[in-house]
Design a protein around this motif. Structure first.
Motif, PDB file in Angstrom:
ATOM      1  N   UNK A 104       0.851  -1.197   0.000  1.00 30.95           N
ATOM      2  CA  UNK A 104       0.000   0.000   0.000  1.00 30.95           C
ATOM      3  C   UNK A 104       0.880   1.238   0.000  1.00 30.95           C
ATOM      4  N   UNK A 105       0.674   2.115  -0.966  1.00 31.27           N
ATOM      5  CA  UNK A 105       1.510   3.306  -1.124  1.00 31.27           C
ATOM      6  C   UNK A 105       1.360   4.257   0.062  1.00 31.27           C
ATOM      7  N   UNK A 106       2.383   5.090   0.274  1.00 35.92           N
ATOM      8  CA  UNK A 106       2.338   6.050   1.385  1.00 35.92           C
ATOM      9  C   UNK A 106       1.184   7.030   1.223  1.00 35.92           C
ATOM     10  N   UNK A 107       0.891   7.424  -0.015  1.00 33.01           N
ATOM     11  CA  UNK A 107      -0.217   8.364  -0.243  1.00 33.01           C
ATOM     12  C   UNK A 107      -1.546   7.779   0.222  1.00 33.01           C
ATOM     13  N   UNK A 108      -1.710   6.458   0.084  1.00 35.87           N
ATOM     14  CA  UNK A 108      -2.942   5.801   0.537  1.00 35.87           C
ATOM     15  C   UNK A 108      -2.953   5.724   2.063  1.00 35.87           C
ATOM     16  N   UNK A 109      -1.781   5.545   2.670  1.00 36.81           N
ATOM     17  CA  UNK A 109      -1.705   5.572   4.134  1.00 36.81           C
ATOM     18  C   UNK A 109      -2.150   6.928   4.672  1.00 36.81           C
ATOM     19  N   UNK A 110      -1.763   8.006   3.985  1.00 33.48           N
ATOM     20  CA  UNK A 110      -2.186   9.345   4.417  1.00 33.48           C
ATOM     21  C   UNK A 110      -3.703   9.471   4.383  1.00 33.48           C
ATOM     22  N   UNK A 111      -4.311   8.978   3.304  1.00 36.62           N
ATOM     23  CA  UNK A 111      -5.767   9.031   3.194  1.00 36.62           C
ATOM     24  C   UNK A 111      -6.408   8.230   4.311  1.00 36.62           C
ATOM     25  N   UNK A 114      -6.656  10.032   7.428  1.00 39.06           N
ATOM     26  CA  UNK A 114      -7.429  11.282   7.315  1.00 39.06           C
ATOM     27  C   UNK A 114      -6.555  12.513   7.123  1.00 39.06           C
ATOM     28  N   UNK A 115      -5.429  12.337   6.430  1.00 36.87           N
ATOM     29  CA  UNK A 115      -4.566  13.469   6.084  1.00 36.87           C
ATOM     30  C   UNK A 115      -4.865  13.849   4.643  1.00 36.87           C
ATOM     31  N   UNK A 116      -5.377  15.031   4.423  1.00 34.09           N
ATOM     32  CA  UNK A 116      -5.829  15.430   3.082  1.00 34.09           C
ATOM     33  C   UNK A 116      -4.821  16.289   2.339  1.00 34.09           C
TER      34      UNK A 116
END
Length: 688
Positions: A104-111, A114-116
């Motif tokens: 799972x990519x880091x960008x998906x971890x941010x989502x 709840x980091x927008x």
């Protein structure tokens, strides 16, 4: 210009990044990543790269003091249960060096957290590295967390699967009701076509973003600018997410290679997915042999024929099973391709030829016979290999595929395939001549429990339909319900009465079963007949029919490709017309017409401007056939018969185009029913 072969190398390149980390390490891997590796070299690739051991990703596993390095390969977010398992393993071991690889990519971890806003670096991974050091007991120990998209499995030269998304399935009409129930009345969706990504449950949003990120990684690694197209509500959501991926814009500006990708919802054609019209060997192998434990895309091959052991209860489970994934042997790979994309007769002949050729190379004596190839004949070609360890090792891939063929062809449940095919042909002919209740009523006599139903082996002939086949026939028929003669109000009332009869009859049939098949276990939520009550079975059948009633609406939003049925014209019989064939005929039509059902998704503002200008001037829009490589992504699975169909249609219409099929899984007919009737479909478990 890249070829299809270059894209099938992408999964191997990604596993190369994992292999570079495993030297002198114990590798812990979850089932989904293990299945992907299974088709990309298997555990042997890890050991060749220097791994000391490979273990299941489980809280019950640990390492000894002389094993200081661990590599964790997981298909989930680094939170929740995944975090707990990693902590448990580390706490029971003596690690000084831990590497965690997530698909799972880091960008998906941010989502997921709840980091927008976009952030520099990989803060989620960096925080997890600190936790790893804490769990190891020394902040000076080494911890590394990274993302490698090992989510794709190169199953053949024509097919790449993503087993991690095997449970991802297009939205159904019942899902629309579930989504609308949580929305204000004025903001409810009129149809599935109106549903967007943000309206889906958080878990499903993460899964879609995970898939889009993996596809973006493939296109980025191969330097490809893709034009995305979609057919169906879920496909539109996935294609839109890929088009809007944060890294996609820059990639498309510099990419040197071009390709088209068409996402297609499986629900556009359930008839083909549950039907038995496919003349394909692999489809039958998948249907009758037991799945390989922990896998959705392989089966168990009984290896007893390759030993001197006698078949008995004592020898039943002492041998590890064989399988269909054979990446080491070029001969086995060639045979697998033939089995997957040829007609059954041609595939069986190729199996015999390869076995005979292998025996000839080893100078083993076999008794040749002409005419029809039988299972016993294939086994007789395998048995001479028993006494030669070298011959077994050299030809183990071909031998396993040969045994899989023999075991499928002599399987006692195979006659039911032909029985189902016969019923499906009768139903097809009846659809054009009668209303739907009249056609549906023809299934009722099949659903009466037979005398001795509760006794294993009695009361049902080998070619008679059991509960699984009856469920598949219902899906087949309901997916074609709109093709029947229109019904009036009286017929609608008759249909309701008939459905109540069918529910009662099926309930009785199921409760009389001596064993519950995997499908019946999924349908009822019970693992054994002792748990299954009449009330539970009746409730399960009522839920099933609620889903069935909505199947015929799947293509209602389409403007052109609304039917997969050709009625009889008095000369030719009524027939099923595969949706994929219609899509390919539109894509490769000589006049290149614009099909309104194949929606272009990559254009963004440019596409909107072209749409506006097209009102008063001729504007050229992207077409799926513009590019030398075409990807077909079947959301919800693809059948082996469809792979053969795609190969044949493309060869006939535009052989110069290279087509690569992507999908979430290779389907058995019962897989479709399990996915359709699974409870809580909108909340998949992906570690959120």
């Amino acid at each position: 210009m890249l070829t299809v072969a270059d894209y099938t190398q992408f999964p191997l390149q990604m596993w190369g990044k994992v292999l570079s980390k495993v030297k002198k390490a114990v590798v812990f891997m979850d089932d989904k990543c293990a299945e992907t590796l299974h088709w990309s070299g298997g555990a042997a690739a890890l050991f060749e790269a220097g791994a000391k051991n490979v273990k299941q990703f489980s809280s019950f596993e640990a390492c000894s003091a002389d094993e200081p390095k661990a590599v964790f390969v997981v298909s989930t977010l680094l939170k929740g249960r995944t975090t707990d398992i990693i902590k448990d393993i580390i706490s029971l071991s003596h690690f000084q060096y831990c590497v965690v690889i997530t698909t799972v990519a880091h960008s998906v971890h941010l989502v997921a957290n709840n980091v927008s806003v976009e952030m520099d670096g990989n803060p989620v991974f960096e925080q997890f590295e600190e936790k790893l050091c804490e769990w190891m007991g020394n902040m000076n120990y080494t911890a590394e967390v990274t993302h490698v998209p090992v989510v794709l499995a190169p199953v053949s030269q024509q097919l790449i699967l993503s087993p991690q998304f095997a449970q991802l399935f297009p939205l159904l009409s019942l899902d629309l009701d579930t989504l609308n129930a949580k929305r204000p009345e004025k903001k409810r969706f009129a149809s599935l076509g109106d549903v967007d990504l943000n309206s889906l449950p958080a878990e499903l949003q993460i899964e879609v973003k995970h898939l889009a990120s993996a596809l973006n990684s493939m296109f980025e690694t191969t330097g490809t600018r893709e034009e995305s197209f979609a057919v169906g509500p879920m496909s539109r959501i996935i294609a839109g997410e890929l088009a809007n991926h944060p890294q996609a814009k820059n990639r498309r500006k510099t990419a040197q290679n071009k390709a088209s990708i068409i996402f297609i919802d499986r629900t556009m054609d359930l008839t083909g997915a549950v039907g038995h019209h496919g003349d394909n060997l692999v489809e039958k192998i998948f249907t009758v042999l037991q799945p390989l434990s922990g896998h959705v895309t392989d089966v168990q091959v009984d290896m007893l024929e390759l030993t001197a052991l006698q078949r008995s209860p004592l020898t039943q489970n002492i041998l590890a099973p064989g399988c269909l994934a054979q990446s080491e042997s070029s001969a086995a790979r060639t045979l697998w391709e033939a089995m997957l994309t040829s007609k059954q007769k041609e595939a069986v002949l190729e199996v015999r030829r390869q076995l005979v050729e292998a025996a000839g190379k080893e100078k083993l004596s076999i008794k040749m016979s002409m005419g029809r190839v039988t299972p016993d004949q294939l086994c007789s070609y395998v048995q001479p290999f028993q006494g030669s360890r070298g011959a077994l090792e050299s030809h183990s891939g071909v031998l396993q595929l040969g045994l899989a063929t023999a075991q499928a062809l002599r399987h006692p449940s195979l006659p039911r395939w032909d029985a189902c095919l016969g019923f499906e042909r009768l139903l097809l002919q009846a659809l054009g001549d009668a209303d739907f209740p009249s056609v549906l009523r023809q299934l009722l006599p099949l659903m009466k429990p037979r005398e001795g139903e509760g006794v294993p082996g009695s009361g049902r002939g080998a070619d008679e339909c059991g509960p699984d086949e009856l469920v598949l026939l219902l899906v087949y028929l309901y997916s074609l319900a709109d093709e029947a003669t229109p019904t009036d109000r009286d017929n609608e009332e008759e249909l309701e009465r008939l459905e109540r009869e069918l529910i009662g009859a099926l309930t009785l049939v199921i409760t009389k079963e001596a064993e519950l098949s995997p499908l019946l276990q999924k349908l009822t939520g019970c693992s054994s007949p002792e748990e299954l009550t009449m009330a539970c079975a009746h409730s399960a059948m009522e839920r099933m029919f609620e889903t069935l009633r909505g199947l015929s609406q799947s293509r209602d939003q389409l403007k052109q490709l609304r039917s997969v049925y050709t009625p009889s014209d008095g000369v030719h019989q009524a027939k099923y017309r595969p949706f994929l064939r219609q899509i390919l005929e539109e894509v490769f039509h000589a006049d290149r017409p614009e099909c309104p059902d194949i929606e272009h998704m990559s254009g963004g503002l440019t596409d909107l401007l072209k749409t506006g200008f097209s009102m008063f001037m001729k504007v050229s829009r992207p077409h799926p056939s513009d590019n030398p490589v075409l990807f077909l992504f079947l959301v919800g699975g693809v059948t082996p018969s469809e792979l053969r169909l795609i190969k044949e249609v493309v060869s006939a219409l535009k052989p110069a185009t290279q087509v690569l099929v992507l999908s979430t899984r290779l389907l058995r007919p019962t897989d479709v029913a399990e996915l359709l009737f699974a409870t809580r479909r909108l909340t998949p478990d992906i570690g959120v």
